[in-house]
Design a protein around this motif. Sequence first.
Motif, PDB file in Angstrom:
ATOM      1  N   THR A  17       0.816  -1.221   0.000  1.00  0.00           N
ATOM      2  CA  THR A  17       0.000   0.000   0.000  1.00  0.00           C
ATOM      3  C   THR A  17       0.847   1.267   0.000  1.00  0.00           C
ATOM      4  O   THR A  17       0.295   2.366   0.034  1.00  0.00           O
ATOM      5  N   THR A  18       2.180   1.113  -0.055  1.00  0.00           N
ATOM      6  CA  THR A  18       3.051   2.297  -0.078  1.00  0.00           C
ATOM      7  C   THR A  18       4.040   2.171  -1.240  1.00  0.00           C
ATOM      8  O   THR A  18       3.683   2.410  -2.383  1.00  0.00           O
ATOM      9  N   HIS A  19       5.267   1.800  -0.954  1.00  0.00           N
ATOM     10  CA  HIS A  19       6.328   1.808  -1.961  1.00  0.00           C
ATOM     11  C   HIS A  19       6.056   0.885  -3.144  1.00  0.00           C
ATOM     12  O   HIS A  19       6.528   1.147  -4.258  1.00  0.00           O
ATOM     13  N   HIS A  20       5.322  -0.192  -2.920  1.00  0.00           N
ATOM     14  CA  HIS A  20       5.113  -1.158  -3.987  1.00  0.00           C
ATOM     15  C   HIS A  20       3.683  -1.165  -4.515  1.00  0.00           C
ATOM     16  O   HIS A  20       3.260  -2.140  -5.168  1.00  0.00           O
ATOM     17  N   ALA A  21       2.951  -0.096  -4.288  1.00  0.00           N
ATOM     18  CA  ALA A  21       1.579  -0.036  -4.801  1.00  0.00           C
ATOM     19  C   ALA A  21       1.546  -0.208  -6.315  1.00  0.00           C
ATOM     20  O   ALA A  21       0.618  -0.817  -6.869  1.00  0.00           O
ATOM     21  N   HIS A  22       2.567   0.291  -7.007  1.00  0.00           N
ATOM     22  CA  HIS A  22       2.588   0.204  -8.472  1.00  0.00           C
ATOM     23  C   HIS A  22       2.875  -1.204  -8.973  1.00  0.00           C
ATOM     24  O   HIS A  22       2.712  -1.484 -10.161  1.00  0.00           O
ATOM     25  N   LEU A  23       3.280  -2.096  -8.075  1.00  0.00           N
ATOM     26  CA  LEU A  23       3.558  -3.479  -8.449  1.00  0.00           C
ATOM     27  C   LEU A  23       2.451  -4.419  -7.974  1.00  0.00           C
ATOM     28  O   LEU A  23       2.625  -5.635  -7.995  1.00  0.00           O
ATOM     29  N   SER A  24       1.317  -3.864  -7.571  1.00  0.00           N
ATOM     30  CA  SER A  24       0.294  -4.666  -6.919  1.00  0.00           C
ATOM     31  C   SER A  24      -1.076  -4.507  -7.573  1.00  0.00           C
ATOM     32  O   SER A  24      -1.287  -3.655  -8.441  1.00  0.00           O
ATOM     33  N   ALA A  25      -1.986  -5.352  -7.124  1.00  0.00           N
ATOM     34  CA  ALA A  25      -3.387  -5.280  -7.528  1.00  0.00           C
ATOM     35  C   ALA A  25      -4.234  -5.477  -6.283  1.00  0.00           C
ATOM     36  O   ALA A  25      -3.816  -6.138  -5.327  1.00  0.00           O
ATOM     37  N   GLY A  26      -5.432  -4.907  -6.290  1.00  0.00           N
ATOM     38  CA  GLY A  26      -6.318  -5.066  -5.150  1.00  0.00           C
ATOM     39  C   GLY A  26      -6.898  -3.752  -4.697  1.00  0.00           C
ATOM     40  O   GLY A  26      -6.853  -2.748  -5.420  1.00  0.00           O
ATOM     41  N   GLY A  27      -7.457  -3.748  -3.494  1.00  0.00           N
ATOM     42  CA  GLY A  27      -8.130  -2.575  -2.983  1.00  0.00           C
ATOM     43  C   GLY A  27      -7.869  -2.367  -1.508  1.00  0.00           C
ATOM     44  O   GLY A  27      -6.854  -2.827  -0.973  1.00  0.00           O
ATOM     45  N   PRO A  28      -8.801  -1.724  -0.804  1.00  0.00           N
ATOM     46  CA  PRO A  28      -8.573  -1.358   0.600  1.00  0.00           C
ATOM     47  C   PRO A  28      -8.626  -2.520   1.591  1.00  0.00           C
ATOM     48  O   PRO A  28      -8.235  -2.356   2.738  1.00  0.00           O
ATOM     49  N   LEU A  29      -9.101  -3.682   1.154  1.00  0.00           N
ATOM     50  CA  LEU A  29      -9.210  -4.819   2.078  1.00  0.00           C
ATOM     51  C   LEU A  29      -8.156  -5.891   1.832  1.00  0.00           C
ATOM     52  O   LEU A  29      -7.727  -6.575   2.768  1.00  0.00           O
ATOM     53  N   ALA A  30      -7.760  -6.070   0.594  1.00  0.00           N
ATOM     54  CA  ALA A  30      -6.775  -7.102   0.262  1.00  0.00           C
ATOM     55  C   ALA A  30      -5.994  -6.671  -0.969  1.00  0.00           C
ATOM     56  O   ALA A  30      -6.548  -6.047  -1.884  1.00  0.00           O
ATOM     57  N   ARG A  31      -4.714  -7.012  -0.975  1.00  0.00           N
ATOM     58  CA  ARG A  31      -3.860  -6.692  -2.115  1.00  0.00           C
ATOM     59  C   ARG A  31      -2.879  -7.842  -2.345  1.00  0.00           C
ATOM     60  O   ARG A  31      -2.594  -8.617  -1.429  1.00  0.00           O
ATOM     61  N   ARG A  32      -2.365  -7.911  -3.556  1.00  0.00           N
ATOM     62  CA  ARG A  32      -1.358  -8.904  -3.890  1.00  0.00           C
ATOM     63  C   ARG A  32      -0.361  -8.285  -4.859  1.00  0.00           C
ATOM     64  O   ARG A  32      -0.658  -7.313  -5.554  1.00  0.00           O
ATOM     65  N   TYR A  33       0.841  -8.856  -4.877  1.00  0.00           N
ATOM     66  CA  TYR A  33       1.802  -8.464  -5.901  1.00  0.00           C
ATOM     67  C   TYR A  33       1.363  -9.055  -7.240  1.00  0.00           C
ATOM     68  O   TYR A  33       0.728 -10.120  -7.291  1.00  0.00           O
ATOM     69  N   CYS A  34       1.719  -8.378  -8.316  1.00  0.00           N
ATOM     70  CA  CYS A  34       1.512  -8.956  -9.637  1.00  0.00           C
ATOM     71  C   CYS A  34       2.214 -10.317  -9.667  1.00  0.00           C
ATOM     72  O   CYS A  34       3.324 -10.454  -9.140  1.00  0.00           O
ATOM     73  N   PRO A  35       1.592 -11.325 -10.272  1.00  0.00           N
ATOM     74  CA  PRO A  35       2.140 -12.683 -10.196  1.00  0.00           C
ATOM     75  C   PRO A  35       3.573 -12.824 -10.698  1.00  0.00           C
ATOM     76  O   PRO A  35       4.306 -13.680 -10.201  1.00  0.00           O
ATOM     77  N   ASP A  36       3.988 -12.009 -11.668  1.00  0.00           N
ATOM     78  CA  ASP A  36       5.355 -12.134 -12.171  1.00  0.00           C
ATOM     79  C   ASP A  36       6.354 -11.313 -11.365  1.00  0.00           C
ATOM     80  O   ASP A  36       7.540 -11.292 -11.686  1.00  0.00           O
ATOM     81  N   VAL A  37       5.876 -10.656 -10.290  1.00  0.00           N
ATOM     82  CA  VAL A  37       6.758  -9.895  -9.391  1.00  0.00           C
ATOM     83  C   VAL A  37       7.060 -10.709  -8.135  1.00  0.00           C
ATOM     84  O   VAL A  37       8.217 -10.918  -7.776  1.00  0.00           O
ATOM     85  N   ALA A  38       6.016 -11.163  -7.454  1.00  0.00           N
ATOM     86  CA  ALA A  38       6.201 -11.934  -6.211  1.00  0.00           C
ATOM     87  C   ALA A  38       4.899 -12.638  -5.859  1.00  0.00           C
ATOM     88  O   ALA A  38       3.814 -12.116  -6.153  1.00  0.00           O
ATOM     89  N   PRO A  39       4.951 -13.789  -5.203  1.00  0.00           N
ATOM     90  CA  PRO A  39       3.739 -14.555  -4.885  1.00  0.00           C
ATOM     91  C   PRO A  39       3.142 -14.206  -3.526  1.00  0.00           C
ATOM     92  O   PRO A  39       2.609 -15.083  -2.846  1.00  0.00           O
ATOM     93  N   PHE A  40       3.235 -12.945  -3.120  1.00  0.00           N
ATOM     94  CA  PHE A  40       2.775 -12.554  -1.791  1.00  0.00           C
ATOM     95  C   PHE A  40       1.494 -11.731  -1.856  1.00  0.00           C
ATOM     96  O   PHE A  40       1.281 -10.959  -2.798  1.00  0.00           O
ATOM     97  N   ALA A  41       0.677 -11.886  -0.808  1.00  0.00           N
ATOM     98  CA  ALA A  41      -0.559 -11.119  -0.677  1.00  0.00           C
ATOM     99  C   ALA A  41      -0.766 -10.811   0.803  1.00  0.00           C
ATOM    100  O   ALA A  41      -0.117 -11.387   1.675  1.00  0.00           O
ATOM    101  N   ALA A  42      -1.681  -9.899   1.069  1.00  0.00           N
ATOM    102  CA  ALA A  42      -1.961  -9.539   2.455  1.00  0.00           C
ATOM    103  C   ALA A  42      -3.351  -8.924   2.550  1.00  0.00           C
ATOM    104  O   ALA A  42      -3.901  -8.450   1.553  1.00  0.00           O
ATOM    105  N   MET A  43      -3.882  -8.942   3.754  1.00  0.00           N
ATOM    106  CA  MET A  43      -5.171  -8.327   4.031  1.00  0.00           C
ATOM    107  C   MET A  43      -4.987  -7.195   5.024  1.00  0.00           C
ATOM    108  O   MET A  43      -4.117  -7.244   5.886  1.00  0.00           O
ATOM    109  N   ALA A  44      -5.831  -6.181   4.912  1.00  0.00           N
ATOM    110  CA  ALA A  44      -5.706  -5.017   5.781  1.00  0.00           C
ATOM    111  C   ALA A  44      -6.111  -5.342   7.205  1.00  0.00           C
ATOM    112  O   ALA A  44      -5.466  -4.928   8.169  1.00  0.00           O
ATOM    113  N   SER A  45      -7.192  -6.083   7.353  1.00  0.00           N
ATOM    114  CA  SER A  45      -7.694  -6.404   8.689  1.00  0.00           C
ATOM    115  C   SER A  45      -7.170  -7.760   9.117  1.00  0.00           C
ATOM    116  O   SER A  45      -6.429  -8.418   8.391  1.00  0.00           O
TER     117      SER A  45
END
Length: 231
Positions: A17-45
């Motif tokens: 949600t900060t430095h790597h927002a441009h490498l990610s997809a998602g919204g205010p509840l869940a986000r993930r890295y683009c698949p060809d960048v990294a296999p990580f995701a996270a949830m806000a809550s």
Amino acid sequence: MDQQAHSLDNPIWTALTTHHAHLSAGGPLARRYCPDVAPFAAMASDASPDAWLALAQLLSAGDQVALLSCSPLKPPARLRAQPVGRIHQMVATKRDTRLAVHADIVTLGAADAAEMLELASMTKPGPFCKRTHEMGRYIGIRSEGRLIAMAGERMHPGGHVEISAVCVDPAWRGKGLAGRLVQGLEAQIWKRGESPFLHVLSSNAGAIALYERLGFRLRQQFHMTRVEPAD
């Protein structure tokens, strides 16, 4: 605990949600890295039903992401979870901005991506994809033109920079190359006014011992869980 320390409690989310927002997809509840960048995701809550739903909507059939959590994750029926292992989150304790001059250490970039991926595939330091090198600064050591060791910067959550992809060709291990690369990245990170940290599988005793010798200490342990759509 200060704000920087809080950023490490949910490091993937903070980075996405900060430095790597441009490498990610998602919204205010869940986000993930683009698949060809990294296999990580996270949830806000803390894994609320709405956050799980938002995460599920980011996954297609056959897709997988890895999440860090303080306690084991229990996703809803539409998702399947597979524990990967416990993760040591370690932070650097020896602040040193002196830059060691090693003529054989080179900066790696897009032109080196194929070699970086090949070395990571051979040594398996952790997830490394075609565009992982876009996450931060990567450095390496070559011998007769061939890349034999590398390390780089991965997640970047609020004042901290993760050192990752530390790997050495098996034929060149035992020569201190990994330590030199890690210390080189550390010095650059400290010089920028940020703090180095890293993640390592708790079962990787050799890597943990190396990082402890370099001045890293355990800050927190996480569960790493692989999540995918259920059949």
